[in-house]
Each structure stands twice: as structure tokens, then as C-alpha cells.
Design a protein around this motif. Structure first.
Motif, PDB file in Angstrom:
ATOM      1  N   GLN A  38       0.746  -1.164   0.035  1.00 44.92           N
ATOM      2  CA  GLN A  38      -0.036  -0.123   0.056  1.00 44.92           C
ATOM      3  C   GLN A  38       0.682   1.578   0.116  1.00 44.92           C
ATOM      4  OE1 GLN A  38      -2.183   0.796   3.955  1.00 44.92           O
ATOM      5  NE2 GLN A  38      -0.627  -0.840   4.723  1.00 44.92           N
ATOM      6  N   PHE A  39       1.910   1.037   0.208  1.00 44.60           N
ATOM      7  CA  PHE A  39       2.987   2.495   0.229  1.00 44.60           C
ATOM      8  C   PHE A  39       3.632   2.818  -0.614  1.00 44.60           C
ATOM      9  CE2 PHE A  39       3.038  -0.207   4.228  1.00 44.60           C
ATOM     10  CZ  PHE A  39       2.837   0.815   5.074  1.00 44.60           C
ATOM     11  N   ASP A  40       3.741   4.131  -1.017  1.00 45.51           N
ATOM     12  CA  ASP A  40       4.483   4.695  -2.070  1.00 45.51           C
ATOM     13  C   ASP A  40       6.055   4.196  -2.178  1.00 45.51           C
ATOM     14  OD1 ASP A  40       6.325   6.826  -0.885  1.00 45.51           O
ATOM     15  OD2 ASP A  40       4.483   7.512  -0.181  1.00 45.51           O
ATOM     16  N   LEU A  41       6.547   4.385  -3.563  1.00 47.29           N
ATOM     17  CA  LEU A  41       7.696   3.780  -3.519  1.00 47.29           C
ATOM     18  C   LEU A  41       9.005   4.216  -2.437  1.00 47.29           C
ATOM     19  CD1 LEU A  41       9.966   2.166  -5.359  1.00 47.29           C
ATOM     20  CD2 LEU A  41      10.052   3.578  -6.805  1.00 47.29           C
ATOM     21  N   SER A  42       8.737   5.473  -2.350  1.00 49.63           N
ATOM     22  CA  SER A  42      10.081   6.081  -1.455  1.00 49.63           C
ATOM     23  C   SER A  42       9.688   5.634   0.050  1.00 49.63           C
ATOM     24  CB  SER A  42       9.657   7.726  -1.468  1.00 49.63           C
ATOM     25  OG  SER A  42      10.484   8.369  -0.471  1.00 49.63           O
ATOM     26  N   THR A  43       8.437   5.648   0.413  1.00 49.57           N
ATOM     27  CA  THR A  43       8.260   4.984   1.678  1.00 49.57           C
ATOM     28  C   THR A  43       8.391   3.445   1.716  1.00 49.57           C
ATOM     29  OG1 THR A  43       6.529   6.683   2.017  1.00 49.57           O
ATOM     30  CG2 THR A  43       6.550   4.614   3.565  1.00 49.57           C
ATOM     31  N   ALA A  44       8.295   2.698   0.828  1.00 53.76           N
ATOM     32  CA  ALA A  44       8.712   1.496   0.703  1.00 53.76           C
ATOM     33  C   ALA A  44      10.131   1.102   0.761  1.00 53.76           C
ATOM     34  CB  ALA A  44       7.846   0.623  -0.615  1.00 53.76           C
ATOM     35  N   CYS A  45      10.859   1.749   0.022  1.00 48.02           N
ATOM     36  CA  CYS A  45      12.328   1.738   0.128  1.00 48.02           C
ATOM     37  C   CYS A  45      13.118   1.795   1.355  1.00 48.02           C
ATOM     38  CB  CYS A  45      12.981   2.505  -0.791  1.00 48.02           C
ATOM     39  SG  CYS A  45      12.735   2.215  -2.737  1.00 48.02           S
ATOM     40  N   GLU A  46      12.342   3.004   2.125  1.00 48.14           N
ATOM     41  CA  GLU A  46      12.590   3.253   3.609  1.00 48.14           C
ATOM     42  C   GLU A  46      12.555   1.969   4.406  1.00 48.14           C
ATOM     43  OE1 GLU A  46      10.637   6.619   4.860  1.00 48.14           O
ATOM     44  OE2 GLU A  46      11.756   7.960   3.423  1.00 48.14           O
ATOM     45  N   LYS A  47      11.244   1.262   4.140  1.00 48.51           N
ATOM     46  CA  LYS A  47      11.013   0.201   4.950  1.00 48.51           C
ATOM     47  C   LYS A  47      11.704  -1.113   4.640  1.00 48.51           C
ATOM     48  CE  LYS A  47       6.209   1.275   5.822  1.00 48.51           C
ATOM     49  NZ  LYS A  47       6.071   1.139   7.243  1.00 48.51           N
ATOM     50  N   TRP A  48      12.112  -1.091   3.163  1.00 40.79           N
ATOM     51  CA  TRP A  48      12.914  -2.152   2.854  1.00 40.79           C
ATOM     52  C   TRP A  48      13.946  -1.943   2.056  1.00 40.79           C
ATOM     53  CZ3 TRP A  48      11.036  -7.131  -0.192  1.00 40.79           C
ATOM     54  CH2 TRP A  48      12.008  -8.049  -0.102  1.00 40.79           C
ATOM     55  N   ALA A  49      15.320  -1.553   2.404  1.00 38.10           N
ATOM     56  CA  ALA A  49      16.412  -1.015   1.622  1.00 38.10           C
ATOM     57  C   ALA A  49      16.649  -1.952   0.363  1.00 38.10           C
ATOM     58  CB  ALA A  49      17.727  -0.983   2.494  1.00 38.10           C
ATOM     59  N   LEU A  51      14.863  -3.088  -1.916  1.00 40.63           N
ATOM     60  CA  LEU A  51      14.069  -2.556  -2.971  1.00 40.63           C
ATOM     61  C   LEU A  51      14.927  -1.536  -3.888  1.00 40.63           C
ATOM     62  CD1 LEU A  51      10.581  -2.047  -1.510  1.00 40.63           C
ATOM     63  CD2 LEU A  51      11.224  -3.866  -2.770  1.00 40.63           C
ATOM     64  N   GLY A  52      15.721  -0.791  -3.247  1.00 41.98           N
ATOM     65  CA  GLY A  52      16.589   0.119  -3.999  1.00 41.98           C
ATOM     66  C   GLY A  52      17.788  -0.414  -4.727  1.00 41.98           C
ATOM     67  N   SER A  54      19.776  -2.653  -7.438  1.00 44.38           N
ATOM     68  CA  SER A  54      20.037  -2.835  -8.882  1.00 44.38           C
ATOM     69  C   SER A  54      20.487  -4.230  -9.309  1.00 44.38           C
ATOM     70  CB  SER A  54      20.597  -1.850  -9.622  1.00 44.38           C
ATOM     71  OG  SER A  54      21.989  -1.816  -9.427  1.00 44.38           O
ATOM     72  N   THR A  55      20.809  -4.978  -8.041  1.00 43.04           N
ATOM     73  CA  THR A  55      21.687  -6.346  -8.262  1.00 43.04           C
ATOM     74  C   THR A  55      20.575  -7.383  -8.038  1.00 43.04           C
ATOM     75  OG1 THR A  55      22.296  -6.391  -6.014  1.00 43.04           O
ATOM     76  CG2 THR A  55      23.650  -5.191  -7.454  1.00 43.04           C
ATOM     77  N   VAL A  56      19.191  -7.187  -7.668  1.00 42.62           N
ATOM     78  CA  VAL A  56      18.408  -8.303  -7.579  1.00 42.62           C
ATOM     79  C   VAL A  56      17.138  -8.058  -8.360  1.00 42.62           C
ATOM     80  CG1 VAL A  56      19.107  -8.564  -5.377  1.00 42.62           C
ATOM     81  CG2 VAL A  56      17.157  -7.220  -5.670  1.00 42.62           C
ATOM     82  N   ASN A  57      16.473  -9.203  -8.718  1.00 42.46           N
ATOM     83  CA  ASN A  57      15.170  -9.178  -9.568  1.00 42.46           C
ATOM     84  C   ASN A  57      14.224  -8.966  -8.628  1.00 42.46           C
ATOM     85  OD1 ASN A  57      14.981  -9.313 -12.477  1.00 42.46           O
ATOM     86  ND2 ASN A  57      15.946 -11.277 -12.314  1.00 42.46           N
ATOM     87  N   LEU A  58      14.104  -7.910  -8.146  1.00 42.98           N
ATOM     88  CA  LEU A  58      13.081  -7.574  -7.275  1.00 42.98           C
ATOM     89  C   LEU A  58      12.553  -6.403  -7.672  1.00 42.98           C
ATOM     90  CD1 LEU A  58      11.510  -8.085  -4.346  1.00 42.98           C
ATOM     91  CD2 LEU A  58      13.256  -6.788  -3.281  1.00 42.98           C
ATOM     92  N   HIS A  59      11.163  -6.257  -7.853  1.00 43.95           N
ATOM     93  CA  HIS A  59      10.240  -5.337  -8.338  1.00 43.95           C
ATOM     94  C   HIS A  59       9.120  -4.730  -7.560  1.00 43.95           C
ATOM     95  CE1 HIS A  59      13.020  -5.830 -11.903  1.00 43.95           C
ATOM     96  NE2 HIS A  59      12.484  -7.253 -11.803  1.00 43.95           N
ATOM     97  N   TYR A  60       9.146  -3.392  -7.185  1.00 40.54           N
ATOM     98  CA  TYR A  60       8.018  -2.961  -6.334  1.00 40.54           C
ATOM     99  C   TYR A  60       6.779  -2.068  -7.123  1.00 40.54           C
ATOM    100  CZ  TYR A  60       5.585  -0.735  -2.670  1.00 40.54           C
ATOM    101  OH  TYR A  60       4.505  -0.300  -1.772  1.00 40.54           O
TER     102      TYR A  60
END
Length: 255
Positions: A38-49, A51-52, A54-60
Motif C-alpha cells: 500500500q505504500f508509495d515507492l519512497s516509503t517502501a524503500c525506507e521500509k525495505w532497503a 528495493l533500492g 539494482s543487483t536483484v530481480n525484485l520489483h515493487y
């Protein structure tokens, strides 16, 4: 489990403890993981680093699972950008700790919207994609032992999870001819989410909970994730419409 290499996995409630554990387990197996919350990308990256990175195949993506249009847009975007979806895990949930007398109408509606409606929107859209793409896909609902055991202070949550169990079974039957498997994992006490917060503040409550479990154990989020990987694997190719209860024997206790 190399069979997940480059497979596209979608997980709702991806920023929660269980959602993150699921994502990490599939990433470790070489999968492409799309998580929504439910969170915007900026908040999401704060909650789970992670997500920022570029070395993993993880997309939000930010998505409100109670909005079917948002769910459809999210899943369509994942499919178009990363390939056909193979595994769908409706994990987003909310819980209200109140009995029936204290529970408000809005709280009941909100819980049903996230836990039941959100799971249906996500699962059924993915199932249709599986059929279109000729994929023998997997859907794993995050249920709960509360689906079959009365909990005085969890009425809306318990009813929503009981409904998830029937949703699992009915979808499993309808989509079985297409090679699609639909199952549920139903944990008992888990050191995650609200329980984790409460137990961190009151360790005695965790000890009390553990003493209630016949096996004297409390689940960790990564244990649930590993069980889900097994359920989706070729080792379980005959498993569908099933509820795997991981409650350490709690369901065996009669009040």
C-alpha cells in the motif's frame, strides 16, 4: 530449487515480515519477484532497503488490493514487463483485535475487503492469465489456523480466513483441468507482524504462547516461505485444494 529460475512470482503485502521472507526465498532460487503493497515507492524503500538495489530481480509497485482495477493494472504490468506469471501469493492482510461487541461496521468491511476480496481479485486474475499463457501455475493463499478455530478477539479475521479456505478449494476444482494448482498455507503462532511487535515488547507473552503450542515452537517467517516453495515445486504436483496447517499442534487442542 532451480525450477524457479527466471519464473515470475507476484506477492501482495510484500513489505510485511512474511511477504519479505517469501520474496527473499524466491529470489534466492533465481526467480523474478514482483511485490506490491500500500505504500508509495519512497516509503517502501525506507521500509525495505533491498528495493533500492539494482543487483536483484525484485520489483515493487504500490497497489491497493481492495481496488480490482489497481490489482489488474499491477498484474498486467508485471506480466508485460517481466514475462508470464508462474506463481501468485495473495499475502496482504489486516487484523483487528476486538470482540464482536467492540468491532465496528467499518472495521469489519475493511478486513473483509483486504483479506478476502483482495485475495480473490489477485488470485482469479492470475488464474486467468495462467490459462491464457498455458502456464501450469500455482496460487498459494496465506490463510491461518484461525480459519477453523474460534478466536474470541479475532472475529473478522477468523471469518475472512475461513472464507479464504473455501475460495482455495473452489478455485482449485475449477482450474484443475488447466493444470493450475491452488493451495493454502495456514500458520499458527508466527513471530511476524503484530505478534512480533507485541512479543518484542512483552517477551513473557511469547513464552506463554509457546507453552500453549503442543510442539512448544513459534514459527518464523522464513519457515513459512520455505514451506511455500515446497508446495509450489514439482515435488507437490498432486497437491491442490489443500490446506497445509503449520500450527505446531494448536488445532489438536480442544477448549
Amino acid at each position: 530449487m532451480q525450477e524457479y529460475k527466471n519464473k515470475v512470482i507476484v506477492i501482495s503485502g510484500g513489505l510485511g515480515d512474511i511477504g519479505q521472507a517469501l520474496a527473499l526465498a524466491f529470489l534466492d532460487s533465481g526467480a523474478i519477484v514482483c511485490v506490491g503493497d500500500q505504500f508509495d515507492l519512497s516509503t517502501a524503500c525506507e521500509k525495505w532497503a533491498l528495493l533500492g538495489s539494482s543487483t536483484v530481480n525484485l520489483h515493487y509497485d504500490q497497489v491497493d488490493v481492495t481496488n480490482p482495477n489497481q490489482v489488474d493494472a499491477w498484474l498486467s504490468n508485471c506480466r508485460e514487463n517481466y514475462g508470464a506469471i508462474s506463481i501468485c501469493i495473495p499475502n496482504a492482510a489486516r487484523v483487528t483485535l476486538k470482540d464482536y461487541r467492540a468491532l465496528g461496521h467499518e472495521e469489519w468491511i475493511a478486513e473483509m475487503d483486504v483479506n478476502l476480496n483482495g485475495s480473490f481479485f489477485m488470485a482469479n486474475t492470475c488464474a486467468k492469465y495462467f490459462v491464457e499463457d498455458n502456464i501450469s501455475g500455482n496460487i498459494v493463499f496465506l490463510g491461518s489456523w484461525a480459519a477453523h478455530a474460534v478466536h474470541k478477539n479475532l472475529p473478522a479475521y477468523s471469518v475472512s480466513k475461513a472464507a479464504i479456505r473455501m475460495l482455495c478449494q473452489s478455485m482449485a476444482l475449477e482450474y484443475a483441468p488447466y493444470g493450475i494448482r491452488v493451495n493454502e498455507i495456514a500458520p499458527g503462532y508466527v513471530n511476524a507482524g503484530l505478534s512480533k511487535v507485541v512479543w518484542a515488547e512483552n517477551p513473557d507473552l511469547q513464552e506463554k504462547a509457546m507453552a500453549t503450542v503442543p510442539l512448544r515452537t513459534i514459527l518464523e517467517a522464513d519457515e513459512i516461505a520455505q514451506q511455500v516453495l515446497w508446495m509450489c515445486s514439482s515435488y507437490c504436483k498432486h497437491l491442490t485444494g489443500a490446506s497445509i496447517v503449520l500450527d505446531g499442534g494448536l488445532s489438536l487442542i480442544r477448549p
